[in-house]
Design an enzyme around this catalytic site. Structure first.
Site, PDB file in Angstrom:
ATOM      1  N   LYS A   8     103.551  49.268  47.197  1.00 36.16           N
ATOM      2  CA  LYS A   8     104.014  51.247  46.052  1.00 36.16           C
ATOM      3  C   LYS A   8     104.549  51.491  47.278  1.00 36.16           C
ATOM      4  O   LYS A   8     105.167  51.040  47.986  1.00 36.16           O
ATOM      5  CB  LYS A   8     102.771  51.157  45.503  1.00 36.16           C
ATOM      6  CG  LYS A   8     102.883  49.919  44.173  1.00 36.16           C
ATOM      7  CD  LYS A   8     101.820  50.816  42.761  1.00 36.16           C
ATOM      8  CE  LYS A   8     101.471  49.798  42.403  1.00 36.16           C
ATOM      9  NZ  LYS A   8     100.927  50.215  40.822  1.00 36.16           N
ATOM     10  N   HIS A  18     109.707  47.785  36.907  1.00 34.46           N
ATOM     11  CA  HIS A  18     108.015  47.920  36.953  1.00 34.46           C
ATOM     12  C   HIS A  18     107.695  49.532  35.942  1.00 34.46           C
ATOM     13  O   HIS A  18     108.490  50.429  36.123  1.00 34.46           O
ATOM     14  CB  HIS A  18     107.559  49.013  38.215  1.00 34.46           C
ATOM     15  CG  HIS A  18     106.396  48.320  38.477  1.00 34.46           C
ATOM     16  ND1 HIS A  18     105.335  49.350  38.020  1.00 34.46           N
ATOM     17  CD2 HIS A  18     105.227  48.003  38.997  1.00 34.46           C
ATOM     18  CE1 HIS A  18     104.339  49.352  38.199  1.00 34.46           C
ATOM     19  NE2 HIS A  18     104.190  48.460  38.983  1.00 34.46           N
ATOM     20  N   GLU A  57     102.962  43.019  32.571  1.00 30.53           N
ATOM     21  CA  GLU A  57     102.330  44.210  32.776  1.00 30.53           C
ATOM     22  C   GLU A  57     101.749  45.557  31.739  1.00 30.53           C
ATOM     23  O   GLU A  57     102.739  45.999  31.497  1.00 30.53           O
ATOM     24  CB  GLU A  57     102.574  45.009  33.946  1.00 30.53           C
ATOM     25  CG  GLU A  57     103.156  43.676  35.493  1.00 30.53           C
ATOM     26  CD  GLU A  57     102.770  44.448  36.995  1.00 30.53           C
ATOM     27  OE1 GLU A  57     101.940  44.192  38.020  1.00 30.53           O
ATOM     28  OE2 GLU A  57     103.643  45.354  37.072  1.00 30.53           O
TER      29      GLU A  57
HETATM   30  P1  PGA Z   1      97.503  47.316  39.685  1.00 31.84           P
HETATM   31  O1  PGA Z   1      98.952  47.639  39.565  1.00 31.84           O
HETATM   32  O2  PGA Z   1      97.413  45.804  40.631  1.00 31.84           O
HETATM   33  O3  PGA Z   1      97.237  48.111  40.515  1.00 31.84           O
HETATM   34  O4  PGA Z   1      96.614  47.537  38.664  1.00 31.84           O
HETATM   35  C1  PGA Z   1      99.794  46.770  39.085  1.00 31.84           C
HETATM   36  C2  PGA Z   1     101.546  46.766  39.506  1.00 31.84           C
HETATM   37  O5  PGA Z   1     101.231  48.162  39.123  1.00 31.84           O
HETATM   38  O6  PGA Z   1     102.129  45.982  39.822  1.00 31.84           O
END
Ligand code: PGA
Length: 254
Positions: free
Chosen positions: A13, A98, A168
Site C-alpha cells: 500500500k 483493490h 478480499e
Molecule cells: P490486510 O490487507 O492484509 O492488511 O487485511 C489486504 C489487502 O488490502 O489487500
C-alpha cells in the site's frame, strides 16, 4: 485436480515513507529469496520504489507488481501511469480493482478497462473482488458476481491464464486474524468465484488461481490455506513485517 500456480503477494500500500526504508524492508525479506518451492512471491511496493527495488533483486525468486495502472494508453491524464509504462519498467504484475481504489470511486466499468489495458500491455493482472458487507438476503453475492463479470468482460479465453483473482471481503481487510473470514467460508467463496468463471470459460477456469486477502496473518495462514482451497494470499499489513511474511509463506511447506 487441475494444476494451479500458487502465490503469496505482498501489497505494501502507501508504505514505507522513504526509498531507503523500502530497500531495508525488502532486504529483510532476504530469507525468502531462495523461495518456497512452487510458490511465487510477488512484492507490490509504491510505484516510485519499484524500478530500483526490481533492479536490486533482479534474477532472484522475487517478482514485482504495481498496485494500480491506468485504463488509458497515454495522453492527457494527469497523475496516471499506464500499463505500458509498467511493462517498459519490466514490472510483471499489477493489482487492479483493490477495494481501497473502489472506495475512491473506481467503478466496475473502469476496472474492466484497466484489466483490458494491462493484459494488452503484457502484464499479469491480480483482480481484486469482494463485498463491502454481508446482508441476510445474500445480495452481496450479486455484487460479487457483477464485479467478476465486469472485471473479466475484456478477457478472452486466451488471456485468462494471465489473470489471478484475489477474493478480499472488504469487512475483513486491515484487521486481525480473528476478524478474517473462516476457512470454510473462504472455500465456499472460492467455489462461487470458480462457478462464475466457468460459465464463461468452461474448464479453462479451473486453472485460474483464486487467492484470499483480508487480515492474513501468521495465526491464520495455515488453516486458510489447507481448509480454504485457495491458491495463495494477498497480504497487506503483514507484508510490512518480514518475519510475519516469512511465517505466512512457510504455511506452504507443511
Ligand atoms: P490486510 O490487507 O492484509 O492488511 O487485511 C489486504 C489487502 O488490502 O489487500
Amino acid at each position: 485436480m487441475a494444476h494451479r500456480e500458487r502465490f503469496v503477494i505482498g501489497n505494501w500500500k502507501m508504505n514505507p515513507s522513504t526509498s531507503a526504508q523500502a530497500q531495508k524492508l525488502l532486504h529483510a525479506y532476504r530469507g525468502l529469496l531462495r523461495g518456497t518451492r512452487g510458490v511465487k512471491i510477488v512484492v507490490c511496493p509504491p510505484i516510485l520504489y519499484l524500478p530500483d527495488l526490481r533492479r536490486s533483486y533482479k534474477g532472484t525468486a522475487l517478482s514485482f507488481g504495481a498496485q494500480d495502472a491506468s485504463a488509458e494508453v497515454g495522453g492527457a491524464h494527469t497523475g496516471e501511469i499506464s500499463a505500458l509504462m509498467l511493462k517498459d519498467a519490466k514490472i510483471s504484475y499489477c493489482i487492479l480493482g483493490h477495494s481501497e481504489r473502489r472506495a475512491k470511486g473506481e467503478s466496475d466499468e473502469i476496472i474492466s478497462k484497466k484489466v483490458g489495458a494491462a493484459l494488452r500491455a503484457g502484464l499479469q493482472v491480480i483482480l481484486c473482488v469482494g463485498e463491502r458487507e454481508r446482508d441476510r438476503e445474500a445480495l452481496y453475492l450479486a455484487t460479487l458476481e457483477h464485479q467478476i463479470t465486469a472485471g473479466f468482460s475484456d478477457v478472452s479465453p486466451e488471456l485468462l491464464r494471465r489473470v489471478l483473482v484475489a477474493y478480499e471481503p472488504v469487512w475483513a481487510i486491515g484487521k486481525t486474524a480473528e476478524d478474517a473470514m473462516a476457512p470454510e467460508e473462504v472455500h465456499e467463496m472460492v467455489i462461487f468465484v470458480r462457478k462464475i468463471l466457468s460459465q464463461k470459460y468452461g474448464t479453462r477456469a479451473l486453472t485460474t488461481p483464486v487467492l484470499y486477502g483480508g487480515s492474513v496473518e501468521p495465526a491464520n495462514a495455515q488453516r486458510l490455506l489447507t481448509r480454504g482451497e485457495i491458491s495463495g494470499f494477498l497480504v497487506g499489513h503483514a507484508s510490512l513485517d518480514p518475519q510475519a511474511f516469512e511465517y505466512i509463506l512457510s504455511a506452504f511447506k507443511q
